[in-house]
Write a protein that holds these residues in place. Structure first.
Motif, PDB file in Angstrom:
ATOM      1  N   VAL A  44       1.086  -1.476   0.341  1.00 45.96           N
ATOM      2  CA  VAL A  44      -0.576   0.077   0.248  1.00 45.96           C
ATOM      3  C   VAL A  44       0.527   0.701   0.292  1.00 45.96           C
ATOM      4  CG1 VAL A  44      -1.779   1.351   1.164  1.00 45.96           C
ATOM      5  CG2 VAL A  44      -1.883  -1.444   1.433  1.00 45.96           C
ATOM      6  N   LEU A  45       0.697   2.151  -0.942  1.00 46.12           N
ATOM      7  CA  LEU A  45       1.210   3.270  -0.796  1.00 46.12           C
ATOM      8  C   LEU A  45       0.438   4.844  -0.814  1.00 46.12           C
ATOM      9  CD1 LEU A  45       3.210   2.406  -4.541  1.00 46.12           C
ATOM     10  CD2 LEU A  45       3.852   1.992  -1.864  1.00 46.12           C
ATOM     11  N   GLY A  46       0.790   5.623  -0.352  1.00 52.67           N
ATOM     12  CA  GLY A  46       0.572   6.839  -0.452  1.00 52.67           C
ATOM     13  C   GLY A  46       1.051   8.234  -0.843  1.00 52.67           C
ATOM     14  N   PHE A  47       0.102   9.063  -0.921  1.00 54.24           N
ATOM     15  CA  PHE A  47       0.710  10.718  -1.763  1.00 54.24           C
ATOM     16  C   PHE A  47      -0.112  11.077  -1.045  1.00 54.24           C
ATOM     17  CE2 PHE A  47       1.690   6.686  -4.961  1.00 54.24           C
ATOM     18  CZ  PHE A  47       2.993   7.526  -5.278  1.00 54.24           C
ATOM     19  N   ARG A  48       0.557  12.419  -0.375  1.00 52.66           N
ATOM     20  CA  ARG A  48      -0.188  13.095   0.748  1.00 52.66           C
ATOM     21  C   ARG A  48       0.572  14.741  -0.344  1.00 52.66           C
ATOM     22  NH1 ARG A  48      -2.862  14.749   5.171  1.00 52.66           N
ATOM     23  NH2 ARG A  48      -3.744  17.511   5.276  1.00 52.66           N
ATOM     24  N   PHE A  49      -0.710  15.340  -0.505  1.00 56.84           N
ATOM     25  CA  PHE A  49      -0.030  16.942  -1.142  1.00 56.84           C
ATOM     26  C   PHE A  49      -0.028  17.998  -0.506  1.00 56.84           C
ATOM     27  CE2 PHE A  49      -0.612  21.618  -3.313  1.00 56.84           C
ATOM     28  CZ  PHE A  49       0.492  21.675  -3.943  1.00 56.84           C
ATOM     29  N   LEU A  85      -3.127   2.441  -4.047  1.00 61.17           N
ATOM     30  CA  LEU A  85      -3.095   3.979  -4.117  1.00 61.17           C
ATOM     31  C   LEU A  85      -3.776   4.280  -3.486  1.00 61.17           C
ATOM     32  CD1 LEU A  85      -1.163   4.108  -7.432  1.00 61.17           C
ATOM     33  CD2 LEU A  85      -0.312   3.747  -5.764  1.00 61.17           C
ATOM     34  N   SER A  86      -3.506   5.364  -2.421  1.00 67.82           N
ATOM     35  CA  SER A  86      -4.364   6.653  -1.616  1.00 67.82           C
ATOM     36  C   SER A  86      -3.684   7.322  -2.131  1.00 67.82           C
ATOM     37  CB  SER A  86      -4.335   5.743   0.001  1.00 67.82           C
ATOM     38  OG  SER A  86      -5.062   7.034   0.448  1.00 67.82           O
ATOM     39  N   VAL A  87      -4.217   8.311  -2.337  1.00 67.39           N
ATOM     40  CA  VAL A  87      -4.080  10.147  -2.804  1.00 67.39           C
ATOM     41  C   VAL A  87      -4.522  10.877  -1.786  1.00 67.39           C
ATOM     42  CG1 VAL A  87      -3.729  11.146  -4.427  1.00 67.39           C
ATOM     43  CG2 VAL A  87      -3.241   9.219  -5.252  1.00 67.39           C
ATOM     44  N   ASP A  88      -4.047  11.993  -1.085  1.00 71.20           N
ATOM     45  CA  ASP A  88      -4.809  12.462  -0.401  1.00 71.20           C
ATOM     46  C   ASP A  88      -4.315  13.950  -1.252  1.00 71.20           C
ATOM     47  OD1 ASP A  88      -5.596  14.275   1.338  1.00 71.20           O
ATOM     48  OD2 ASP A  88      -4.634  13.654   3.368  1.00 71.20           O
ATOM     49  N   PHE A  89      -5.516  14.897  -2.041  1.00 67.98           N
ATOM     50  CA  PHE A  89      -5.227  16.368  -2.266  1.00 67.98           C
ATOM     51  C   PHE A  89      -4.616  16.822  -1.391  1.00 67.98           C
ATOM     52  CE2 PHE A  89      -6.707  13.728  -5.892  1.00 67.98           C
ATOM     53  CZ  PHE A  89      -5.743  13.665  -6.963  1.00 67.98           C
ATOM     54  N   GLY A  90      -4.278  16.686  -0.195  1.00 63.98           N
ATOM     55  CA  GLY A  90      -4.232  18.305   0.663  1.00 63.98           C
ATOM     56  C   GLY A  90      -5.839  19.304   1.108  1.00 63.98           C
ATOM     57  N   THR A  91      -5.458  20.080   1.813  1.00 63.59           N
ATOM     58  CA  THR A  91      -6.753  20.768   2.440  1.00 63.59           C
ATOM     59  C   THR A  91      -6.356  22.462   1.308  1.00 63.59           C
ATOM     60  OG1 THR A  91      -5.365  22.238   4.091  1.00 63.59           O
ATOM     61  CG2 THR A  91      -5.829  19.862   4.303  1.00 63.59           C
ATOM     62  N   ALA A  92      -7.538  23.124   2.086  1.00 58.59           N
ATOM     63  CA  ALA A  92      -7.451  24.430   0.370  1.00 58.59           C
ATOM     64  C   ALA A  92      -6.278  25.124   1.565  1.00 58.59           C
ATOM     65  CB  ALA A  92      -8.553  24.719   1.171  1.00 58.59           C
ATOM     66  N   ALA A  95      -3.415  24.234  -0.756  1.00 60.46           N
ATOM     67  CA  ALA A  95      -3.298  25.217  -1.636  1.00 60.46           C
ATOM     68  C   ALA A  95      -2.428  26.074  -2.670  1.00 60.46           C
ATOM     69  CB  ALA A  95      -5.232  24.271  -2.684  1.00 60.46           C
ATOM     70  N   PRO A  96      -2.618  25.909  -4.135  1.00 60.09           N
ATOM     71  CA  PRO A  96      -1.775  27.092  -4.427  1.00 60.09           C
ATOM     72  C   PRO A  96      -2.565  28.241  -4.890  1.00 60.09           C
ATOM     73  CG  PRO A  96      -0.967  25.364  -6.030  1.00 60.09           C
ATOM     74  CD  PRO A  96      -2.179  24.429  -4.435  1.00 60.09           C
ATOM     75  N   GLY A  97      -2.603  29.405  -4.535  1.00 59.04           N
ATOM     76  CA  GLY A  97      -3.806  30.698  -4.826  1.00 59.04           C
ATOM     77  C   GLY A  97      -4.574  29.982  -6.227  1.00 59.04           C
ATOM     78  N   GLY A  98      -6.015  30.531  -5.927  1.00 64.23           N
ATOM     79  CA  GLY A  98      -7.162  30.153  -6.980  1.00 64.23           C
ATOM     80  C   GLY A  98      -7.000  28.692  -6.812  1.00 64.23           C
ATOM     81  N   GLU A  99      -6.311  27.325  -6.538  1.00 65.75           N
ATOM     82  CA  GLU A  99      -7.086  26.028  -6.651  1.00 65.75           C
ATOM     83  C   GLU A  99      -7.830  25.696  -5.513  1.00 65.75           C
ATOM     84  OE1 GLU A  99      -5.007  23.960  -9.028  1.00 65.75           O
ATOM     85  OE2 GLU A  99      -2.574  24.964  -9.103  1.00 65.75           O
ATOM     86  N   ARG A 100      -8.287  24.427  -6.075  1.00 63.83           N
ATOM     87  CA  ARG A 100      -9.399  23.776  -4.429  1.00 63.83           C
ATOM     88  C   ARG A 100      -9.316  22.420  -5.074  1.00 63.83           C
ATOM     89  NH1 ARG A 100     -14.223  24.932  -2.216  1.00 63.83           N
ATOM     90  NH2 ARG A 100     -14.458  26.941  -3.563  1.00 63.83           N
ATOM     91  N   PRO A 101      -8.519  21.547  -3.816  1.00 63.43           N
ATOM     92  CA  PRO A 101      -8.518  20.218  -3.865  1.00 63.43           C
ATOM     93  C   PRO A 101      -9.409  19.815  -4.656  1.00 63.43           C
ATOM     94  CG  PRO A 101      -8.104  21.143  -1.666  1.00 63.43           C
ATOM     95  CD  PRO A 101      -8.688  22.283  -2.740  1.00 63.43           C
ATOM     96  N   PRO A 102      -9.127  18.171  -4.755  1.00 67.28           N
ATOM     97  CA  PRO A 102     -10.411  17.496  -5.218  1.00 67.28           C
ATOM     98  C   PRO A 102     -10.049  16.676  -4.119  1.00 67.28           C
ATOM     99  CG  PRO A 102      -8.681  17.208  -5.895  1.00 67.28           C
ATOM    100  CD  PRO A 102      -7.714  18.443  -5.719  1.00 67.28           C
ATOM    101  N   GLU A 103     -11.769  15.512  -3.834  1.00 68.51           N
ATOM    102  CA  GLU A 103     -11.386  14.862  -3.270  1.00 68.51           C
ATOM    103  C   GLU A 103     -10.196  13.637  -3.559  1.00 68.51           C
ATOM    104  OE1 GLU A 103     -13.560  14.209  -0.838  1.00 68.51           O
ATOM    105  OE2 GLU A 103     -14.563  16.267  -0.661  1.00 68.51           O
TER     106      GLU A 103
END
Length: 207
Positions: A44-49, A85-92, A95-103
């Motif tokens: 099991v591998l994970g990625f977190r922004f 794979l578990s991918v976590d796009f992080g929190t608002a 996030a870079p300005g003007g972007e919204r992290p997806p689920e």
């Protein structure tokens, strides 16, 4: 490389994708970059922004993290391996300005036995984007810009982001050769593995 020897006092850290392995029921910061790590069937591998200064304060992936939970419906098959794979796009806030992290997303990647973690990611989470030094910049198109830039305490960039090489899905290998040069061209696999590995090793050493 983008990473400096020390983060200035006014900086909060770097905005980037961290890479994790699931070990004994807990997330552990990966010792190799995804282009170098060759996981086994059942891993099991994970990625977190997120924005973090080093591996000691890096945010761990959230959400489903069990192999059976993610890959329970995918049967074993000769000549392949299954990587959860578990991918976590992080929190608002991260996030870079003007972007919204997806689920967050999970996926069960069926890849060849010699495939790398980067191959598994490319098989399930396109489009990917990589930087000029093989740093993973975006998963499933997020974020749409930036790559490992230094960030100040108020969330604004302290430095210019590393140039990126554009979307990688068109050039990503299908796992047939287990190559490590995902989306960064043919014939540079060794350089990619070393560069990506050095980035993650540097993050660990800065604890």
């Amino acid at each position: 490389m983008l990473v400096s020897a020390a983060v200035p006092a006014q900086a909060a850290g770097y905005r980037y994708w961290s890479f994790w392995e699931r070990t004994d029921g807990a997330w552990a910061y990966a010792r190799q970059g995804p282009a170098a790590l060759r996981p086994s069937d059942g891993d099991v591998l994970g990625f977190r922004f997120s924005v973090s200064e080093n591996s000691g304060d890096a945010a761990k992936p959230r959400g489903p993290a069990g192999f059976q939970e993610i890959c329970g419906g995918t049967a074993a098959e000769d000549g392949t391996k299954r990587i959860a794979l578990s991918v976590d796009f992080g929190t608002a806030e991260d996030a870079p300005g003007g972007e919204r992290p997806p689920e967050g997303r999970t996926a069960c990647a069926r890849v060849t036995e010699d495939a790398t973690a980067a191959d598994a990611l490319a098989a399930t989470m396109k489009p990917l984007r990589y930087g000029s030094s093989a740093l993973l910049c975006a998963i499933d198109g997020y974020p749409g810009r930036g790559c490992g830039e230094e960030v100040s305490a108020d969330g604004s960039p302290e430095s210019q982001p590393e140039p990126d090489s554009g979307p990688a899905d068109a050039d990503a290998p299908d796992g047939g050769d287990g190559g490590t040069a995902v989306g960064v061209g043919v014939g540079v696999g060794v350089v990619v593995a070393l560069a990506a590995g050095a980035f993650w090793q540097t993050r660990r050493r800065r604890d």
